[in-house]
Motif scaffolding. Structure first.
Motif, PDB file in Angstrom:
ATOM      1  N   MET A 200     -14.328  -5.034  -7.668  1.00 46.48           N
ATOM      2  CA  MET A 200     -14.138  -6.339  -8.640  1.00 46.48           C
ATOM      3  C   MET A 200     -14.781  -7.514  -7.729  1.00 46.48           C
ATOM      4  O   MET A 200     -14.452  -8.653  -8.254  1.00 46.48           O
ATOM      5  CB  MET A 200     -12.793  -6.628  -9.096  1.00 46.48           C
ATOM      6  N   GLY A 201     -15.334  -7.544  -6.574  1.00 46.32           N
ATOM      7  CA  GLY A 201     -15.768  -8.413  -5.832  1.00 46.32           C
ATOM      8  C   GLY A 201     -14.792  -9.537  -5.003  1.00 46.32           C
ATOM      9  O   GLY A 201     -13.454  -8.963  -5.459  1.00 46.32           O
ATOM     10  N   LEU A 202     -15.046 -10.516  -4.467  1.00 43.58           N
ATOM     11  CA  LEU A 202     -14.295 -11.283  -3.687  1.00 43.58           C
ATOM     12  C   LEU A 202     -13.423 -12.110  -4.930  1.00 43.58           C
ATOM     13  O   LEU A 202     -11.992 -12.285  -4.673  1.00 43.58           O
ATOM     14  CB  LEU A 202     -15.084 -12.402  -2.766  1.00 43.58           C
ATOM     15  N   GLU A 203     -14.148 -12.370  -5.870  1.00 43.13           N
ATOM     16  CA  GLU A 203     -13.130 -12.982  -7.064  1.00 43.13           C
ATOM     17  C   GLU A 203     -12.029 -12.003  -7.440  1.00 43.13           C
ATOM     18  O   GLU A 203     -10.959 -13.001  -7.632  1.00 43.13           O
ATOM     19  CB  GLU A 203     -14.262 -13.340  -8.249  1.00 43.13           C
ATOM     20  N   GLY A 204     -12.272 -11.082  -7.773  1.00 44.21           N
ATOM     21  CA  GLY A 204     -11.178 -10.220  -8.295  1.00 44.21           C
ATOM     22  C   GLY A 204     -10.134 -10.121  -7.310  1.00 44.21           C
ATOM     23  O   GLY A 204      -8.843 -10.033  -7.663  1.00 44.21           O
ATOM     24  N   PHE A 205     -10.501  -9.932  -6.024  1.00 42.68           N
ATOM     25  CA  PHE A 205      -9.551  -9.782  -4.917  1.00 42.68           C
ATOM     26  C   PHE A 205      -8.525 -11.159  -4.809  1.00 42.68           C
ATOM     27  O   PHE A 205      -7.406 -11.185  -4.731  1.00 42.68           O
ATOM     28  CB  PHE A 205     -10.180  -9.732  -3.628  1.00 42.68           C
ATOM     29  N   VAL A 206      -9.246 -12.339  -4.969  1.00 38.77           N
ATOM     30  CA  VAL A 206      -8.686 -13.713  -4.952  1.00 38.77           C
ATOM     31  C   VAL A 206      -7.744 -13.870  -6.087  1.00 38.77           C
ATOM     32  O   VAL A 206      -6.495 -14.254  -6.050  1.00 38.77           O
ATOM     33  CB  VAL A 206      -9.697 -14.753  -4.689  1.00 38.77           C
ATOM     34  N   LEU A 207      -8.422 -13.494  -7.290  1.00 38.96           N
ATOM     35  CA  LEU A 207      -7.506 -13.914  -8.590  1.00 38.96           C
ATOM     36  C   LEU A 207      -6.184 -12.854  -8.811  1.00 38.96           C
ATOM     37  O   LEU A 207      -5.227 -13.037  -9.319  1.00 38.96           O
ATOM     38  CB  LEU A 207      -8.256 -13.461  -9.716  1.00 38.96           C
ATOM     39  N   SER A 208      -6.336 -11.773  -7.900  1.00 38.42           N
ATOM     40  CA  SER A 208      -5.135 -10.848  -7.921  1.00 38.42           C
ATOM     41  C   SER A 208      -4.005 -11.272  -7.254  1.00 38.42           C
ATOM     42  O   SER A 208      -2.923 -10.918  -7.431  1.00 38.42           O
ATOM     43  CB  SER A 208      -5.493  -9.395  -7.208  1.00 38.42           C
ATOM     44  N   PHE A 209      -4.104 -12.440  -6.475  1.00 44.46           N
ATOM     45  CA  PHE A 209      -2.947 -13.089  -5.721  1.00 44.46           C
ATOM     46  C   PHE A 209      -1.971 -13.329  -6.918  1.00 44.46           C
ATOM     47  O   PHE A 209      -0.673 -13.723  -6.376  1.00 44.46           O
ATOM     48  CB  PHE A 209      -3.436 -14.061  -4.772  1.00 44.46           C
ATOM     49  N   ALA A 210      -2.485 -14.185  -7.917  1.00 49.25           N
ATOM     50  CA  ALA A 210      -1.575 -14.545  -8.906  1.00 49.25           C
ATOM     51  C   ALA A 210      -0.402 -13.501  -9.496  1.00 49.25           C
ATOM     52  O   ALA A 210       0.694 -13.793  -9.891  1.00 49.25           O
ATOM     53  CB  ALA A 210      -2.301 -15.288 -10.018  1.00 49.25           C
ATOM     54  N   ILE A 211      -1.075 -12.267  -9.442  1.00 50.96           N
ATOM     55  CA  ILE A 211      -0.219 -11.133  -9.990  1.00 50.96           C
ATOM     56  C   ILE A 211       0.687 -10.694  -8.780  1.00 50.96           C
ATOM     57  O   ILE A 211       1.843 -10.104  -8.969  1.00 50.96           O
ATOM     58  CB  ILE A 211      -0.967 -10.068 -10.692  1.00 50.96           C
TER      59      ILE A 211
END
Length: 473
Positions: A200-211
């Protein structure tokens, strides 16, 4: 035979032994965030979610070390709410204590929602709200008994979860090595064969921190238990220091096994990914057993949520930062009114599961993330200020000093702020950020209306309410 420790000056009973604290700490790492929420994190980031859990877990460990240092020095009711008042000011303390209580209410709604989903595995035609209502009344009653009853419940809940997760990991490894029913899709190569480690790219990795950070929420209950712990100077450090092993074993290894058994895209959110995997492989009996485990995990989390919020409000009431009636304790040393208030607030979960059953979990999980990050930030800032006030001799005498001071704490504070920023970039979590900011603003207004103007707290007789009384009084 472990003896019940008598009530101290706080009115609370020091009935939590080393065994209780150790398993409460252990159980705090194994809850709804792992058994249910992990599927959302996997869909957000793919296999790179393992790195997110490692980074997030490291930050949480430093938060708990900071809390552990303060708890060993002074184990008080209200824990980090009291520390925030002491080192940052009355308003930050007020915001921290009530936000933690808010966090526990919301995360408990998430937990009872997940439990209702798990029950749907066996009883798909029974409305979710029925399971939610039954759970609240049963665990609410359990929390009105002595704190030792709570400790024993958590001990057995946590023991069951630990044994089951270890068995699941070993079973999963066996499937990877020996295969099952001729199925050849399982393999460690699933971690990089479907779009790579960062599909999911770097964006998906970063956004996963919220979960991901939601999964670790509740770990701070270790500090809350200190006021009712027998010999907190020994039990708290032992509990905190098990955190790195728990993160590696129960998150990284367990989720790694899940994504190795099946491609990450096939792991959905219609139930626990643990149950889904084994059911999909034809291991019906294992799926039923694991469903019992995830239900136990949810019950454990709800039990802890009610306990943690109740004790926080009790400590705040003793400081005049909550209604005085919340400082009343029963003859067995239990703050019964806070338990009653928690159950009343959690009835909101019954309403939500009746009106929007499909969307409840994601909405409340994202709100919890904001509250959790806020509480962790206050713990870190309180600790930082407390250290600044210490002399060299006082620092040298600390029994449980934090590692990597001060750079570790500064980096962790920056990371927590980074997670709050991340929440603003995802549609689901952006709403939660708005709710969180509105909550902080509301609390600030209430503080100025009821506490700041009176000067002496929520009531001039807050201290009187700490008298021991029975629930019938």
């Amino acid at each position: 035979m472990e003896e019940q420790v008598q009530q101290g000056s706080t009115g609370l009973s020091r009935g939590l032994t080393a065994r209780h604290i150790r398993f409460i700490a252990l159980g705090s790492a194994i809850g709804t965030g792992l058994f249910y929420g992990s599927s959302d994190a996997i869909q957000q980031a793919g296999p790179s979610v393992l790195l997110a859990y490692l980074i997030g877990g490291g930050a949480v460990f430093l938060v708990l070390r900071a809390l552990g240092e303060m708890s060993v020095v002074d184990s008080v009711p209200g824990s980090f709410g009291t520390y925030a008042s002491r080192h940052l000011g009355r308003l930050p303390g007020f915001l921290t204590g009530w936000t933690y209580a808010f966090e526990m209410v919301v995360v408990c709604i998430a937990d009872v929602t997940a439990l209702a989903v798990y029950m749907g595995f066996w009883f798909p035609d029974v409305p979710r709200w029925i399971w939610v209502l039954a759970t609240l009344f049963i665990l609410g009653a359990a929390n009105l008994f002595t704190v030792k009853v709570f400790g024993e419940l958590e001990f057995w809940f946590s023991l069951g979860k630990v044994v089951a997760i270890i068995a699941m990991i070993l079973g999963g490894i066996a499937i990877l090595i020996f295969g099952f029913n001729g199925d050849h899709s399982a393999g460690v190569s699933n971690l990089w064969s479907h779009g790579g480690l960062f599909p999911m790219g770097l964006e998906g990795f970063v956004l996963s921190f919220a979960i991901v950070m939601f999964a670790f929420g509740g770990a701070e209950i270790i500090g809350v238990t200190a006021a009712e712990a027998d010999k907190p100077e020994k039990t708290i450090p032992r509990a905190v220091n098990t955190v790195p092993v728990r993160i590696l074993l129960f998150y990284v290894l367990a989720i790694g096994v899940i994504m190795s058994i099946a491609p990450w895209q096939t792991i959905g959110s219609s139930g626990s990914p643990f149950v889904q995997i084994f059911e999909g492989l034809g291991l019906g009996a294992a799926a039923h057993v694991l469903n019992v485990v995830v239900i136990t995990a949810a019950l454990s989390a709800i039990n802890s949520d009610i306990f943690g919020a109740g004790r926080m409000l009790f400590g705040m009431a003793r400081q005049g930062q909550a209604p005085a009636i919340m400082a009343r304790v029963s003859r067995s040393g239990v703050p019964w009114m806070t338990v009653v208030v928690m159950i009343g607030a959690l009835l909101i979960g019954v309403v939500l599961n009746y009106t929007i059953p499909e969307d409840v979990f994601l909405v409340v999980a994202s709100i919890v993330t904001f509250a959790t990050i806020w509480v962790w930030l206050m713990i870190l800032l309180s600790h930082y200020r407390s250290r600044q006030k210490m002399t060299v001799d006082q620092v040298a005498k600390l029994k449980f000093p934090v590692p990597f001071w001060p750079y570790g704490q500064i980096c962790t504070i920056a990371f927590m702020l980074f997670v709050l920023v991340v929440m603003a970039f995802a549609t689901e979590t952006r709403t939660a950020l708005y709710v969180g900011i509105a909550w902080i603003c509301l609390l600030t207004v209430l503080y100025w209306l009821f506490l700041r103007r009176s000067g002496s707290g929520w009531t001039n007789r807050a201290a009187d309410a700490s008298e021991t009384c029975s629930p019938s009084q």
